[in-house]
Design an enzyme around this catalytic site. Structure first.
Site, short mmCIF file in Angstrom:
data_model
loop_
_atom_site.label_atom_id
_atom_site.label_comp_id
_atom_site.label_asym_id
_atom_site.label_seq_id
_atom_site.Cartn_x
_atom_site.Cartn_y
_atom_site.Cartn_z
N ALA A 211 0.56 -0.93 0.22
CA ALA A 211 -0.49 0.29 -0.26
C ALA A 211 0.91 1.05 0.20
CB ALA A 211 -0.87 -0.06 1.49
N ALA A 212 2.29 1.34 -0.27
CA ALA A 212 3.02 2.23 -0.09
C ALA A 212 2.55 3.60 -1.03
CB ALA A 212 4.57 2.00 -0.89
N GLY A 213 2.33 3.27 -2.54
CA GLY A 213 1.46 4.17 -3.17
C GLY A 213 0.17 4.87 -3.28
N ASP A 214 -0.67 3.96 -2.16
CA ASP A 214 -1.93 4.64 -1.90
C ASP A 214 -1.37 5.17 -0.90
OD1 ASP A 214 -3.19 3.21 -3.59
OD2 ASP A 214 -3.66 2.01 -2.73
#
EC number: 2.7.1.15
Length: 309
Positions: free
Chosen positions: A252-255
């Site tokens: 979930a890094a991008g989110d």
């Protein structure tokens, strides 16, 4: 933390069923897993949670099924400082599901059933016209029906609500939609899909950003993984490096980056400072397992940044 404008996130909600096993089964083979968990995900929900925990004044437009998972997701979102009034419960439909196998090398194969996410129609968007029109910003992704993303972007654009688009999963998009976008945040793969330019260095990123500027987008932020972000405003570009951490799970890094970024911009932080804030949130997230369980709270982000000074 100063008072900020309001944010509306429009997007998907999934229940992630994750099975860890040593190797993927071949057709007809049954394999025993060594760990199983159900975690809440979906790009829209992840970004909403990141914004809520970062301190945004946020409402979430989405759909769940009328099942127990949907009820659990809605309860969890409410605890993350999110106004779930615009989350619709779709009768007779299941909440979106992702079935994820993860092998011993950390590779994954994923199958997704959109379920109630497919019911996020232009009519449901229209029902939230006033909420979108009165918001300071609208943040969207591409796990919802494209016609609904377009409908929301048109309402926002007409009412001078900032339109932020995270164009994931990667796909080609009509120029009609891109012309309505104020801030776009593709990764290298998504930038190539939108521009035809393979992004392998800063020069490539600048070229891809220019293509998106020419389509009408003022602010282009191309995320470059461990190299940070190429930030370009009307053609004036710079790379903003991220933070070095030991990554455990990048799911979930991008989110997390997107939700924290828009929160910081709504607090009127200058763009480089907002990106640094979002980098910090994402850096914390990748040191933890799972999608939403990994998303940090505002106090954690501020403390992380204090340690970098």
């Amino acid at each position: 933390m100063q008072n900020a404008g309001s944010l509306v996130v429009l997007g998907s909600i999934n229940a992630d069923h994750i099975l860890n096993l040593q190797s993927f089964p071949t057709p007809g083979e049954t394999v025993t897993g060594n760990h199983y968990q159900v975690a809440f995900g979906g790009k829209g929900a992840n970004q909403a949670v990141a914004a809520g925990r970062s301190g945004a004044n946020i409402a979430f437009i989405a759909c769940t099924g009328d099942d127990s998972i949907g009820e659990s997701v809605r309860q969890q979102l409410a605890t993350d400082n999110i106004d779930i009034t615009p989350v619709s419960v779709i009768k007779g439909e299941s909440t979106g599901v992702a079935l994820i196998f993860v092998n011993g090398e950390g590779e994954n194969v994923i199958g997704i059933h959109a379920g109630a996410n497919a019911a996020l129609s232009p009519a449901l968007v229209e029902a939230q016209r006033e909420r979108i029109a009165n918001a300071s910003a609208l943040l969207m992704q591409l796990e919802s029906p494209l016609e609904s993303v377009m409908a929301a972007a048109k309402i926002a654009h007409q009412n001078k609500t900032i339109v932020a688009l995270n164009p994931a999963p990667a796909r080609e998009l009509p120029d009609e939609l891109l012309a309505l976008v104020d801030i776009i945040t593709p990764n290298e793969t998504e930038a190539e899909k939108l521009t035809g330019i393979r992004v392998e260095n800063d020069e490539d990123a600048a070229k891809a950003a220019q293509v998106l500027h020419e389509k009408g987008i003022r602010t282009v932020l191309i995320t470059l993984g461990s190299r940070g972000v190429w930030a370009s405003v009307n053609g004036e570009g710079q790379r903003v490096p991220g933070f070095r951490v030991q990554a455990v799970d990048t799911i979930a890094a991008g989110d997390t980056f997107n939700g924290a970024l828009i929160t910081a911009l709504l607090e009127e932080k200058p763009l480089p400072e907002a990106i640094r804030f979002a980098h910090a949130a994402a850096a914390i997230a990748v040191t933890r397992k799972g999608a939403q369980p990994s998303v940090p709270w505002r106090e954690e982000i501020d403390a992380f940044l204090d340690r970098q000074r």
